[in-house]
Write an enzyme that holds these catalytic residues in place. Structure first.
Site, mmCIF file in Angstrom:
data_model
loop_
_atom_site.group_PDB
_atom_site.id
_atom_site.type_symbol
_atom_site.label_atom_id
_atom_site.label_comp_id
_atom_site.label_asym_id
_atom_site.label_seq_id
_atom_site.Cartn_x
_atom_site.Cartn_y
_atom_site.Cartn_z
ATOM 1 N N ASP A 106 0.812 -1.142 -0.166
ATOM 2 C CA ASP A 106 -0.550 -0.247 -0.146
ATOM 3 C C ASP A 106 0.419 1.134 -0.115
ATOM 4 O O ASP A 106 -0.026 2.218 -0.090
ATOM 5 C CB ASP A 106 -1.186 -0.282 1.451
ATOM 6 N N HIS A 123 5.921 -8.069 -1.160
ATOM 7 C CA HIS A 123 4.996 -8.711 -1.884
ATOM 8 C C HIS A 123 4.834 -7.054 -2.973
ATOM 9 O O HIS A 123 3.720 -7.542 -3.656
ATOM 10 C CB HIS A 123 4.274 -8.867 -1.250
HETATM 11 P P1 NAD Z 1 -3.054 -11.340 7.827
HETATM 12 O O1 NAD Z 1 -4.181 -10.665 7.212
HETATM 13 O O2 NAD Z 1 -3.054 -12.571 7.085
HETATM 14 O O3 NAD Z 1 -2.571 -10.897 9.485
HETATM 15 C C1 NAD Z 1 -3.291 -9.373 9.770
HETATM 16 C C2 NAD Z 1 -3.147 -10.205 10.473
HETATM 17 O O4 NAD Z 1 -2.799 -8.653 11.288
HETATM 18 C C3 NAD Z 1 -3.730 -10.600 12.049
HETATM 19 O O5 NAD Z 1 -3.536 -11.185 12.227
HETATM 20 C C4 NAD Z 1 -4.617 -9.797 12.867
HETATM 21 O O6 NAD Z 1 -5.236 -10.258 14.354
HETATM 22 C C5 NAD Z 1 -3.993 -8.290 12.855
HETATM 23 N N1 NAD Z 1 -4.589 -7.105 13.173
HETATM 24 C C6 NAD Z 1 -5.259 -6.584 12.732
HETATM 25 N N2 NAD Z 1 -5.231 -5.331 12.627
HETATM 26 C C7 NAD Z 1 -4.728 -5.077 13.580
HETATM 27 C C8 NAD Z 1 -4.875 -3.774 14.455
HETATM 28 N N3 NAD Z 1 -4.886 -2.317 14.522
HETATM 29 N N4 NAD Z 1 -3.500 -3.860 15.012
HETATM 30 C C9 NAD Z 1 -2.613 -4.602 15.586
HETATM 31 N N5 NAD Z 1 -2.862 -6.221 14.578
HETATM 32 C C10 NAD Z 1 -3.931 -5.783 13.842
HETATM 33 O O7 NAD Z 1 -1.895 -9.951 7.173
HETATM 34 P P2 NAD Z 1 -0.356 -11.213 6.322
HETATM 35 O O8 NAD Z 1 0.223 -11.573 7.527
HETATM 36 O O9 NAD Z 1 0.010 -9.105 6.277
HETATM 37 O O10 NAD Z 1 -0.495 -11.288 4.684
HETATM 38 C C11 NAD Z 1 -1.703 -11.301 3.975
HETATM 39 C C12 NAD Z 1 -0.997 -11.096 3.114
HETATM 40 O O11 NAD Z 1 -1.707 -9.980 2.220
HETATM 41 C C13 NAD Z 1 0.203 -10.047 3.203
HETATM 42 O O12 NAD Z 1 1.426 -10.719 2.643
HETATM 43 C C14 NAD Z 1 -0.036 -8.704 2.101
HETATM 44 O O13 NAD Z 1 0.666 -9.289 0.949
HETATM 45 C C15 NAD Z 1 -0.906 -8.185 1.602
HETATM 46 N N6 NAD Z 1 -1.672 -7.857 2.338
HETATM 47 C C16 NAD Z 1 -1.993 -6.389 2.138
HETATM 48 C C17 NAD Z 1 -2.003 -5.188 2.612
HETATM 49 C C18 NAD Z 1 -2.147 -4.374 2.866
HETATM 50 O O14 NAD Z 1 -1.115 -3.837 1.566
HETATM 51 N N7 NAD Z 1 -2.465 -2.845 3.204
HETATM 52 C C19 NAD Z 1 -3.427 -5.855 3.132
HETATM 53 C C20 NAD Z 1 -3.582 -6.988 2.565
HETATM 54 C C21 NAD Z 1 -3.249 -8.296 2.359
#
Ligand code: NAD
Length: 254
Positions: A106, A123
């Site tokens: 992002d 990623h």
């Molecule tokens: P995930 O979705 O597997 O896990 C996100 C984790 O963040 C969860 O365990 C949750 O408990 C925690 N979480 C959510 N909100 C939170 C907060 N406010 N404070 C603290 N913890 C919080 O995400 P991941 O492990 O990053 O993997 C998912 C994949 O999806 C990544 O490889 C990424 O590339 C991609 N992704 C990226 C974005 C982005 O760029 N913002 C968004 C969604 C997914």
């Protein structure tokens, strides 16, 4: 909680090279949903539909992909960095930060103010799109305008090739330079802080363990438990923005 925050403050004070590792959880407070939580992307779309092999071999899969991407891009484009991102910028200003390794696509660490050369995007990024044939690069914003005009499957305007955002899809190999660099930084830091990652996506999830096995202290800050909690020196379950702000506040009091 206060005691755990104090422990992290002490670890940062003692550290010379801090590596921060972030996942989707650091950006949910900016309004970008993560993938696995309730309301996340995987409750609406089936990840099976987004494998790279399917994307390159089927027009129908590309259409589904772009439909998801068109929707996901809007909150991403409008998102502003939150307190969690800003705290990481402060670590850089204090001279503590070696680098940020992010699974996010992002651009929010850069937009918050971290030096781009200190941000390793494992990623890829959602802010650009490339032609898989001639490699012409497009700003994602331009492709979004095509999608909003009604184009269902955008194609390269030079060679007619397949266009794909510069993100790493399931089934696509990880970028070798960024992957190697991340493991290298993990081996050479003295403190590794995970913020907002479920630590299930491999090989990214093994990077914190590489740091731990090379002698670094490991801190995990995540709303829910992760698979690696038992390896960490400090685990704090809660909001990334709130916890990182408290850590920074205390660090800045000398
Ligand atoms: P995930 O979705 O597997 O896990 C996100 C984790 O963040 C969860 O365990 C949750 O408990 C925690 N979480 C959510 N909100 C939170 C907060 N406010 N404070 C603290 N913890 C919080 O995400 P991941 O492990 O990053 O993997 C998912 C994949 O999806 C990544 O490889 C990424 O590339 C991609 N992704 C990226 C974005 C982005 O760029 N913002 C968004 C969604 C997914």
């Amino acid at each position: 909680m206060e005691e755990l925050i104090q422990k992290v403050v002490e670890l940062i004070r003692q550290a010379k090279r801090v590596v921060v590792f972030t996942g989707a959880g650091v950006s949910t407070e900016s309004g970008i949903p993560d993938f696995r939580s309730p309301g996340g992307v995987w409750q609406k779309y089936n990840p099976e539909d987004f494998y790279y092999q399917k994307f390159i071999s089927s027009e129908e899969s590309r259409e589904k992909y772009w439909q998801m991407s068109r929707e996901f891009y809007e909150p991403l484009k409008n998102a502003l960095p939150n307190a969690g991102h800003k705290a990481v910028v402060e670590l850089e200003k204090m001279g503590k930060l070696d680098c940020v390794i992010t699974q996010n696509i992002d651009d929010l660490h850069q937009r918050a103010g971290n030096s781009p050369e200190r941000v390793i995007e494992l990623h890829g990024t959602a802010i650009s799109v490339s032609c898989l044939a001639c490699r012409k690069k497009y700003p994602r914003e331009e492709i979004q305008s095509w999608l909003l005009r009604g184009v269902r499957v955008p194609q390269c305007d030079v060679c007619g090739g397949i266009l794909k955002p510069d993100t790493v899809s399931f089934g696509q190999s990880m970028p070798p330079r960024e992957t190697e660099e991340s493991f290298h930084r993990a081996r050479n830091c003295d403190l590794f802080i995970v913020i907002g990652s479920s630590l299930v996506v491999q090989p990214a999830a093994s990077i914190p363990l590489e740091a731990r096995n090379s002698g670094a202290k490991l801190v995990i800050i995540n709303r829910d438990p992760t698979y690696h909690d038992s390896y960490a020196d400090v685990v704090i379950h809660g909001s990334a923005g709130e916890i990182m702000s408290k850590i920074l506040e205390r660090l800045q009091v000398t």
